[in-house]
Scaffold this active site. Structure first.
Site, PDB file in Angstrom:
ATOM      1  N   CYS A  22       0.685  -4.541   1.676  1.00  0.00           N
ATOM      2  CA  CYS A  22      -0.520  -4.776   0.882  1.00  0.00           C
ATOM      3  C   CYS A  22      -1.277  -6.041   1.296  1.00  0.00           C
ATOM      4  O   CYS A  22      -1.929  -6.068   2.331  1.00  0.00           O
ATOM      5  CB  CYS A  22      -0.150  -4.769  -0.591  1.00  0.00           C
ATOM      6  SG  CYS A  22      -1.549  -4.491  -1.714  1.00  0.00           S
ATOM      7  N   LYS A  52       7.838  -8.942   1.577  1.00  0.00           N
ATOM      8  CA  LYS A  52       6.414  -9.284   1.570  1.00  0.00           C
ATOM      9  C   LYS A  52       6.217 -10.791   1.676  1.00  0.00           C
ATOM     10  O   LYS A  52       6.745 -11.567   0.876  1.00  0.00           O
ATOM     11  CB  LYS A  52       5.772  -8.750   0.293  1.00  0.00           C
ATOM     12  CG  LYS A  52       4.260  -8.870   0.237  1.00  0.00           C
ATOM     13  CD  LYS A  52       3.721  -8.167  -1.007  1.00  0.00           C
ATOM     14  CE  LYS A  52       2.210  -8.158  -1.054  1.00  0.00           C
ATOM     15  NZ  LYS A  52       1.695  -7.412  -2.235  1.00  0.00           N
ATOM     16  N   GLU A  59       3.982   0.802  -1.780  1.00  0.00           N
ATOM     17  CA  GLU A  59       4.545  -0.441  -2.305  1.00  0.00           C
ATOM     18  C   GLU A  59       5.236  -0.195  -3.649  1.00  0.00           C
ATOM     19  O   GLU A  59       4.702   0.484  -4.529  1.00  0.00           O
ATOM     20  CB  GLU A  59       3.418  -1.465  -2.478  1.00  0.00           C
ATOM     21  CG  GLU A  59       3.861  -2.822  -2.952  1.00  0.00           C
ATOM     22  CD  GLU A  59       2.718  -3.833  -2.996  1.00  0.00           C
ATOM     23  OE1 GLU A  59       3.015  -5.026  -3.140  1.00  0.00           O
ATOM     24  OE2 GLU A  59       1.541  -3.428  -2.880  1.00  0.00           O
TER      25      GLU A  59
END
Length: 256
Positions: free
Chosen positions: A141, A108, A39
């Site tokens: 994540c 994301k 990330e």
């Protein structure tokens, strides 16, 4: 296919260093067909001014140079970066195939805590992408903490989940338990590329790893620091596992 994960620390010192920095990661994983970086790999995770300064638009020359690097090396790339769009900043995951073609740019969807919500806009769609005949789902994540997201990708044919991360200290449960759980409950591989930063505002737990469709960990990196790992994945193994463990087919979608 052989997947390589570069568990990195820090970030390039400036925009002019990004391509050489990624090339060094490819050098460390020269035998991998697909190389993953974590990330916000291209800018670092814990420094908002640097993140903003190193954000890249989708047509940025640096991203074009990375596509050329993938073509030159004949290696596919999946990496995290800060994407500067017209409507704001996104925490993004870009996938480039070994011919230098951009296959996906995932934003994301689930932003973690006030830190990320102050920096980024949330993405609005989940993404599957087919690379070399293998169906990959993409998450970043905190997205992994929502089983519905992984299940949606699995229902769309996912053989392997690519999850890049900056999972920090105190959340060892993610690599140790969430990663194999997502693999097992969806009958797929999970390739988890985490940051290895041991200092800064958000020291990370490392433990980048690949889990098989039965939940077994088939490759893992240390708890912190930089490391390279590789693992072979096979769609045939996914199909064989799902024949005897048809979780997707047995879902009661009339109830939930």
């Amino acid at each position: 296919m052989k997947i390589g994960i570069a568990q990195v620390t820090g970030a390039p010192g400036g925009r002019e260093e990004i391509v050489a920095w990624v090339r060094a990661a490819l050098d460390g994983l020269a035998d991998a067909d697909l190389v993953m970086l974590p990330e916000l790999a291209l800018c670092g995770y814990d420094d908002p001014p640097r993140i903003r300064a190193m954000a890249l638009a989708q047509d940025d020359a640096i991203l074009r140079a990375l596509a050329e690097l993938a073509r030159e090396r004949r290696q596919a790339l999946a990496f995290g970066y800060a994407e500067q769009a017209d409507d704001g900043l996104y925490n993004a995951l870009r996938v480039i195939d070994r011919h230098g073609r951009v296959l996906a740019n995932y934003r994301k969807a689930h932003l973690w805590s006030g830190y990320e919500t102050a920096l980024f806009r949330p993405g609005e769609r989940l993404v599957n992408v087919v690379l070399e005949g293998i169906n990959f789902g993409l998450l970043i994540c905190y997205d992994l903490d929502f089983p519905e997201a992984a299940r949606f990708l699995a229902a769309n044919g996912m053989d392997c989940l690519l999850c890049i991360s900056a999972t920090s200290v105190g959340y060892d449960v993610v690599p140790r338990h969430t990663v194999p759980a997502r693999a097992y409950e969806n009958g797929c591989y999970v390739a988890f590329a985490n940051r290895g930063d041991e200092g800064g505002a958000f020291p990370c737990v490392g433990q980048s790893r690949v889990a098989g469709p039965d939940g077994t960990i088939i490759a893992t990196a240390p708890c912190g620091g930089a490391a390279f790992i590789t693992a072979e994945i096979s769609p045939e193994r996914v199909k064989a596992w799902r024949r005897n463990h048809p979780y997707l087919a047995d879902r009661r979608t009339d109830l939930y």
